[in-house]
Scaffold this active site. Structure first.
Site, PDB file in Angstrom:
ATOM      1  N   TYR A 119      50.685   3.020  16.546  1.00 46.07           N
ATOM      2  CA  TYR A 119      50.111   4.220  15.932  1.00 46.07           C
ATOM      3  C   TYR A 119      49.335   5.036  16.956  1.00 46.07           C
ATOM      4  O   TYR A 119      49.488   6.261  17.049  1.00 46.07           O
ATOM      5  CB  TYR A 119      49.199   3.809  14.779  1.00 46.07           C
ATOM      6  CG  TYR A 119      48.614   4.953  13.990  1.00 46.07           C
ATOM      7  CD1 TYR A 119      49.388   5.664  13.081  1.00 46.07           C
ATOM      8  CD2 TYR A 119      47.276   5.322  14.149  1.00 46.07           C
ATOM      9  CE1 TYR A 119      48.855   6.724  12.353  1.00 46.07           C
ATOM     10  CE2 TYR A 119      46.732   6.375  13.424  1.00 46.07           C
ATOM     11  CZ  TYR A 119      47.531   7.068  12.526  1.00 46.07           C
ATOM     12  OH  TYR A 119      46.998   8.117  11.810  1.00 46.07           O
ATOM     13  N   LEU A 167      46.626  14.845   3.171  1.00 42.47           N
ATOM     14  CA  LEU A 167      46.338  16.015   3.993  1.00 42.47           C
ATOM     15  C   LEU A 167      47.385  17.101   3.805  1.00 42.47           C
ATOM     16  O   LEU A 167      47.061  18.292   3.746  1.00 42.47           O
ATOM     17  CB  LEU A 167      46.268  15.609   5.473  1.00 42.47           C
ATOM     18  CG  LEU A 167      45.276  14.499   5.849  1.00 42.47           C
ATOM     19  CD1 LEU A 167      45.328  14.252   7.348  1.00 42.47           C
ATOM     20  CD2 LEU A 167      43.857  14.856   5.410  1.00 42.47           C
ATOM     21  N   SER A 199      51.366  14.446  -0.616  1.00 40.76           N
ATOM     22  CA  SER A 199      50.073  13.824  -0.926  1.00 40.76           C
ATOM     23  C   SER A 199      49.113  14.038   0.234  1.00 40.76           C
ATOM     24  O   SER A 199      49.499  14.535   1.301  1.00 40.76           O
ATOM     25  CB  SER A 199      50.232  12.315  -1.189  1.00 40.76           C
ATOM     26  OG  SER A 199      50.631  11.645   0.000  1.00 40.76           O
ATOM     27  N   THR A 203      42.834   9.470   1.875  1.00 42.38           N
ATOM     28  CA  THR A 203      44.258   9.709   1.662  1.00 42.38           C
ATOM     29  C   THR A 203      44.882   8.427   1.139  1.00 42.38           C
ATOM     30  O   THR A 203      44.286   7.346   1.220  1.00 42.38           O
ATOM     31  CB  THR A 203      44.948  10.100   2.979  1.00 42.38           C
ATOM     32  OG1 THR A 203      44.890   8.969   3.885  1.00 42.38           O
ATOM     33  CG2 THR A 203      44.278  11.297   3.625  1.00 42.38           C
ATOM     34  N   LYS A 235      50.089   8.914  18.260  1.00 41.47           N
ATOM     35  CA  LYS A 235      49.115   9.984  18.045  1.00 41.47           C
ATOM     36  C   LYS A 235      48.563  10.522  19.372  1.00 41.47           C
ATOM     37  O   LYS A 235      48.258  11.717  19.487  1.00 41.47           O
ATOM     38  CB  LYS A 235      47.977   9.489  17.156  1.00 41.47           C
ATOM     39  CG  LYS A 235      48.423   9.179  15.717  1.00 41.47           C
ATOM     40  CD  LYS A 235      48.988  10.401  15.020  1.00 41.47           C
ATOM     41  CE  LYS A 235      49.291  10.159  13.565  1.00 41.47           C
ATOM     42  NZ  LYS A 235      49.786  11.376  12.874  1.00 41.47           N
ATOM     43  N   VAL A 241      61.670  13.682   8.450  1.00 43.27           N
ATOM     44  CA  VAL A 241      61.291  14.548   9.570  1.00 43.27           C
ATOM     45  C   VAL A 241      62.018  14.187  10.860  1.00 43.27           C
ATOM     46  O   VAL A 241      62.073  14.993  11.790  1.00 43.27           O
ATOM     47  CB  VAL A 241      59.768  14.525   9.822  1.00 43.27           C
ATOM     48  CG1 VAL A 241      59.035  15.223   8.698  1.00 43.27           C
ATOM     49  CG2 VAL A 241      59.251  13.113  10.050  1.00 43.27           C
TER      50      VAL A 241
END
Length: 253
Positions: free
Chosen positions: A159, A17, A15, A194, A163, A60
């Site tokens: 988060y 990006l 879904s 998104t 990042k 992942v």
């Protein structure tokens, strides 16, 4: 780089990006393997992408799962492109109403976003290093950071840390892999339409959109995918973090 008869791997490809990127690479001639968790959304994505794409379910953060996805990709052609879009966000203030942020919540975000990204990079790059050069490159890796890496908000320490780390490791990754003719570039998107953003209340979305000077709206996933395609095509883009945000700077909260 001509993507015809090559393979590309996209994580978080069911879904947002990742899916838009899978479409763009598929349109460019690549045979695409996209990775994510099994879900109706994954089935829908597979139907959209058609016979030129393969879905590999997996996590992942798992070396075995990512290695399996890489193996499927190389069975379709030389793996030339890997794009890491998988990520999660679990908001929470350092000290909230219930006490300090649970350490396991912080750890989970860092594990998926940062360790998951590096896991994909290391395994994809190992395979790319065995390719014959094409237009000077054996492969291109595109990672996904966020403008939160620079403008972290309240309740987003985990988060933002994850990042910011992705942005920070971009140059050393590019330097590590330069001897193998593999480029590494990171995109730091602003707020894009998104599934993650669409879970926010309507008023919150409107407030965020108004913070973008121009264009005054959320980004579209196709615009992210367009930048991925340009990175693949432009051999001088390497070791760079590119903000894709319409000049947006996030406020404190």
């Amino acid at each position: 780089m001509d993507l015809n008869h090559t393979a590309a791997l996209v994580t978080g490809g069911t879904s947002g990006l990742g899916l838009a990127t899978a479409h763009r690479l598929r349109e460019g001639g690549a045979r695409v393997v996209f990775m994510g968790r099994p879900s109706p959304r994954a089935e829908k994505a597979a139907a959209e992408l058609g016979s030129g794409a393969r879905f590999v379910p997996g996590d992942v953060t798992s070396g075995e799962d990512v290695a399996r996805a890489v193996a499927v990709a190389t069975s379709l052609g030389p793996l030339r492109v890997a794009v890491t879009c998988a990520g999660i966000s679990v908001p929470g203030r350092t000290i909230g109403r219930g006490g300090p942020l649970p350490l396991e919540d912080f750890e989970e975000v860092v594990r998926v976003n940062l360790l998951g990204t590096f896991n994909v990079v290391r395994l994809a790059a190992e395979t790319m290093a065995g390719n014959e050069p094409a237009d000077g490159d054996r492969g291109i890796v595109v990672c996904t950071s966020s403008i939160a890496a620079y403008d972290g908000q309240e309740g987003q320490a985990a988060y933002t840390a994850s990042k910011a780390a992705i942005a920070g490791m971009t140059l050393p990754l590019a330097r590590d892999l330069a001897r193998h003719a593999i480029r590494v570039v990171t995109i730091a998107p602003g707020l894009f339409s998104t599934p993650m953003v669409e879970t926010l209340p309507a008023k919150t979305r409107e407030s965020f959109a108004a913070q973008s000077p121009h264009p005054p709206r959320f980004g579209q996933a196709e615009e992210f995918a367009s930048l991925v395609a340009h990175i693949v095509d432009n051999p001088m883009l390497n070791g760079e973090v590119i903000r894709l945000d319409g000049a947006m700077r996030l406020s404190r909260a």
